[in-house]
Design a protein around this motif. Structure first.
Motif, PDB file in Angstrom:
ATOM      1  N   ALA A 212      18.721  14.711  23.474  1.00  0.00           N
ATOM      2  CA  ALA A 212      17.818  15.854  23.264  1.00  0.00           C
ATOM      3  C   ALA A 212      16.786  15.938  24.383  1.00  0.00           C
ATOM      4  O   ALA A 212      16.323  17.018  24.741  1.00  0.00           O
ATOM      5  CB  ALA A 212      17.119  15.728  21.908  1.00  0.00           C
ATOM      6  N   PHE A 213      16.422  14.806  24.951  1.00  0.00           N
ATOM      7  CA  PHE A 213      15.417  14.726  26.012  1.00  0.00           C
ATOM      8  C   PHE A 213      15.939  15.260  27.344  1.00  0.00           C
ATOM      9  O   PHE A 213      15.205  15.853  28.114  1.00  0.00           O
ATOM     10  CB  PHE A 213      14.995  13.261  26.161  1.00  0.00           C
ATOM     11  CG  PHE A 213      14.184  12.934  27.381  1.00  0.00           C
ATOM     12  CD1 PHE A 213      12.833  13.222  27.430  1.00  0.00           C
ATOM     13  CD2 PHE A 213      14.769  12.311  28.468  1.00  0.00           C
ATOM     14  CE1 PHE A 213      12.083  12.893  28.542  1.00  0.00           C
ATOM     15  CE2 PHE A 213      14.024  11.977  29.589  1.00  0.00           C
ATOM     16  CZ  PHE A 213      12.680  12.275  29.619  1.00  0.00           C
TER      17      PHE A 213
ATOM     18  N   VAL B  75      12.334  16.927  34.603  1.00  0.00           N
ATOM     19  CA  VAL B  75      12.584  18.031  33.690  1.00  0.00           C
ATOM     20  C   VAL B  75      13.062  17.415  32.383  1.00  0.00           C
ATOM     21  O   VAL B  75      13.973  16.603  32.382  1.00  0.00           O
ATOM     22  CB  VAL B  75      13.665  18.977  34.244  1.00  0.00           C
ATOM     23  CG1 VAL B  75      13.932  20.101  33.275  1.00  0.00           C
ATOM     24  CG2 VAL B  75      13.247  19.505  35.586  1.00  0.00           C
ATOM     25  N   THR B  76      12.414  17.769  31.307  1.00  0.00           N
ATOM     26  CA  THR B  76      12.782  17.174  30.034  1.00  0.00           C
ATOM     27  C   THR B  76      13.005  18.236  28.994  1.00  0.00           C
ATOM     28  O   THR B  76      12.513  19.345  29.095  1.00  0.00           O
ATOM     29  CB  THR B  76      11.678  16.223  29.527  1.00  0.00           C
ATOM     30  OG1 THR B  76      10.472  16.963  29.365  1.00  0.00           O
ATOM     31  CG2 THR B  76      11.457  15.081  30.471  1.00  0.00           C
ATOM     32  N   GLY B  77      13.739  17.860  28.004  1.00  0.00           N
ATOM     33  CA  GLY B  77      13.913  18.704  26.831  1.00  0.00           C
ATOM     34  C   GLY B  77      12.927  18.237  25.774  1.00  0.00           C
ATOM     35  O   GLY B  77      11.754  18.039  26.052  1.00  0.00           O
ATOM     36  N   HIS B  78      13.441  17.964  24.617  1.00  0.00           N
ATOM     37  CA  HIS B  78      12.621  17.525  23.489  1.00  0.00           C
ATOM     38  C   HIS B  78      12.055  16.131  23.732  1.00  0.00           C
ATOM     39  O   HIS B  78      12.762  15.232  24.161  1.00  0.00           O
ATOM     40  CB  HIS B  78      13.479  17.518  22.222  1.00  0.00           C
ATOM     41  CG  HIS B  78      12.794  16.925  21.048  1.00  0.00           C
ATOM     42  ND1 HIS B  78      11.832  17.606  20.345  1.00  0.00           N
ATOM     43  CD2 HIS B  78      12.900  15.703  20.479  1.00  0.00           C
ATOM     44  CE1 HIS B  78      11.388  16.818  19.369  1.00  0.00           C
ATOM     45  NE2 HIS B  78      12.022  15.666  19.435  1.00  0.00           N
ATOM     46  N   LEU B  79      10.772  15.952  23.470  1.00  0.00           N
ATOM     47  CA  LEU B  79      10.157  14.627  23.515  1.00  0.00           C
ATOM     48  C   LEU B  79       9.967  14.146  22.082  1.00  0.00           C
ATOM     49  O   LEU B  79       9.573  14.917  21.217  1.00  0.00           O
ATOM     50  CB  LEU B  79       8.803  14.691  24.233  1.00  0.00           C
ATOM     51  CG  LEU B  79       8.886  15.027  25.723  1.00  0.00           C
ATOM     52  CD1 LEU B  79       7.500  15.321  26.278  1.00  0.00           C
ATOM     53  CD2 LEU B  79       9.536  13.884  26.479  1.00  0.00           C
ATOM     54  N   PRO B  80      10.241  12.874  21.809  1.00  0.00           N
ATOM     55  CA  PRO B  80      10.214  12.395  20.428  1.00  0.00           C
ATOM     56  C   PRO B  80       8.835  12.381  19.776  1.00  0.00           C
ATOM     57  O   PRO B  80       8.717  12.551  18.572  1.00  0.00           O
ATOM     58  CB  PRO B  80      10.789  10.978  20.510  1.00  0.00           C
ATOM     59  CG  PRO B  80      10.851  10.628  21.940  1.00  0.00           C
ATOM     60  CD  PRO B  80      10.739  11.877  22.725  1.00  0.00           C
ATOM     61  N   GLU B  81       7.780  12.178  20.531  1.00  0.00           N
ATOM     62  CA  GLU B  81       6.417  12.127  19.978  1.00  0.00           C
ATOM     63  C   GLU B  81       5.660  13.399  20.346  1.00  0.00           C
ATOM     64  O   GLU B  81       5.994  14.079  21.301  1.00  0.00           O
ATOM     65  CB  GLU B  81       5.666  10.907  20.522  1.00  0.00           C
ATOM     66  CG  GLU B  81       6.305   9.580  20.177  1.00  0.00           C
ATOM     67  CD  GLU B  81       6.264   9.268  18.695  1.00  0.00           C
ATOM     68  OE1 GLU B  81       5.314   9.699  18.012  1.00  0.00           O
ATOM     69  OE2 GLU B  81       7.185   8.601  18.219  1.00  0.00           O
TER      70      GLU B  81
ATOM     71  N   GLY C  89       2.755  15.716  21.920  1.00  0.00           N
ATOM     72  CA  GLY C  89       2.091  15.630  23.210  1.00  0.00           C
ATOM     73  C   GLY C  89       3.082  15.746  24.349  1.00  0.00           C
ATOM     74  O   GLY C  89       4.263  16.028  24.157  1.00  0.00           O
ATOM     75  N   GLY C  90       2.585  15.503  25.535  1.00  0.00           N
ATOM     76  CA  GLY C  90       3.409  15.635  26.726  1.00  0.00           C
ATOM     77  C   GLY C  90       4.070  14.344  27.133  1.00  0.00           C
ATOM     78  O   GLY C  90       4.064  13.345  26.408  1.00  0.00           O
ATOM     79  N   TYR C  91       4.622  14.352  28.332  1.00  0.00           N
ATOM     80  CA  TYR C  91       5.349  13.209  28.867  1.00  0.00           C
ATOM     81  C   TYR C  91       4.479  11.956  28.885  1.00  0.00           C
ATOM     82  O   TYR C  91       4.939  10.861  28.563  1.00  0.00           O
ATOM     83  CB  TYR C  91       5.829  13.558  30.282  1.00  0.00           C
ATOM     84  CG  TYR C  91       6.780  12.571  30.882  1.00  0.00           C
ATOM     85  CD1 TYR C  91       8.129  12.602  30.571  1.00  0.00           C
ATOM     86  CD2 TYR C  91       6.335  11.609  31.773  1.00  0.00           C
ATOM     87  CE1 TYR C  91       9.015  11.703  31.124  1.00  0.00           C
ATOM     88  CE2 TYR C  91       7.210  10.703  32.338  1.00  0.00           C
ATOM     89  CZ  TYR C  91       8.552  10.756  32.010  1.00  0.00           C
ATOM     90  OH  TYR C  91       9.425   9.856  32.565  1.00  0.00           O
ATOM     91  N   GLY C  92       3.197  12.116  29.237  1.00  0.00           N
ATOM     92  CA  GLY C  92       2.281  10.981  29.330  1.00  0.00           C
ATOM     93  C   GLY C  92       1.902  10.377  27.993  1.00  0.00           C
ATOM     94  O   GLY C  92       1.388   9.264  27.940  1.00  0.00           O
ATOM     95  N   GLU C  93       2.140  11.092  26.906  1.00  0.00           N
ATOM     96  CA  GLU C  93       1.801  10.582  25.584  1.00  0.00           C
ATOM     97  C   GLU C  93       2.972   9.881  24.887  1.00  0.00           C
ATOM     98  O   GLU C  93       2.859   9.471  23.744  1.00  0.00           O
ATOM     99  CB  GLU C  93       1.306  11.706  24.670  1.00  0.00           C
ATOM    100  CG  GLU C  93      -0.169  11.999  24.797  1.00  0.00           C
ATOM    101  CD  GLU C  93      -0.435  13.127  25.769  1.00  0.00           C
ATOM    102  OE1 GLU C  93      -1.334  12.943  26.594  1.00  0.00           O
ATOM    103  OE2 GLU C  93       0.224  14.155  25.739  1.00  0.00           O
ATOM    104  N   GLN C  94       4.084   9.742  25.569  1.00  0.00           N
ATOM    105  CA  GLN C  94       5.248   9.101  24.965  1.00  0.00           C
ATOM    106  C   GLN C  94       5.137   7.582  25.101  1.00  0.00           C
ATOM    107  O   GLN C  94       4.506   7.070  26.014  1.00  0.00           O
ATOM    108  CB  GLN C  94       6.526   9.593  25.635  1.00  0.00           C
ATOM    109  CG  GLN C  94       6.714  11.090  25.596  1.00  0.00           C
ATOM    110  CD  GLN C  94       6.654  11.656  24.189  1.00  0.00           C
ATOM    111  OE1 GLN C  94       7.415  11.248  23.320  1.00  0.00           O
ATOM    112  NE2 GLN C  94       5.745  12.594  23.957  1.00  0.00           N
ATOM    113  N   ALA C  95       5.774   6.881  24.184  1.00  0.00           N
ATOM    114  CA  ALA C  95       5.779   5.418  24.240  1.00  0.00           C
ATOM    115  C   ALA C  95       6.514   4.966  25.500  1.00  0.00           C
ATOM    116  O   ALA C  95       7.611   5.448  25.794  1.00  0.00           O
ATOM    117  CB  ALA C  95       6.458   4.851  23.004  1.00  0.00           C
ATOM    118  N   ALA C  96       5.922   4.054  26.236  1.00  0.00           N
ATOM    119  CA  ALA C  96       6.516   3.571  27.482  1.00  0.00           C
ATOM    120  C   ALA C  96       7.888   2.961  27.238  1.00  0.00           C
ATOM    121  O   ALA C  96       8.814   3.170  28.031  1.00  0.00           O
ATOM    122  CB  ALA C  96       5.591   2.551  28.150  1.00  0.00           C
TER     123      ALA C  96
END
Length: 61
Positions: A7-8, A25-31, A33-40
């Protein structure tokens, strides 16, 4: 994890707008917020899966 990764990933052939080649370029993020708010660890896992896929595709050539 693989479902989230799929999905990402961007749709095939998607250029990425004004940031093409600079910002992933991303699709759906699991969390939320944006890319920077995702779990590392999640983003690291996505990168591992993307590299593995690229090696498989390269091996088919």
């Amino acid at each position: 994890m693989v479902r989230l990764w799929r999905a990402f990933r961007p749709a095939p052939g998607r250029i990425g707008g004004m940031a093409a080649g600079v910002v992933p370029v991303t699709g759906h993020l699991p969390e939320a917020g944006g890319y920077g708010e995702q779990a590392a660890i999640m983003l690291d896992a996505f990168e591992v899966m993307s590299r593995a896929e690229a090696e498989l595709v390269e091996g088919e050539s």
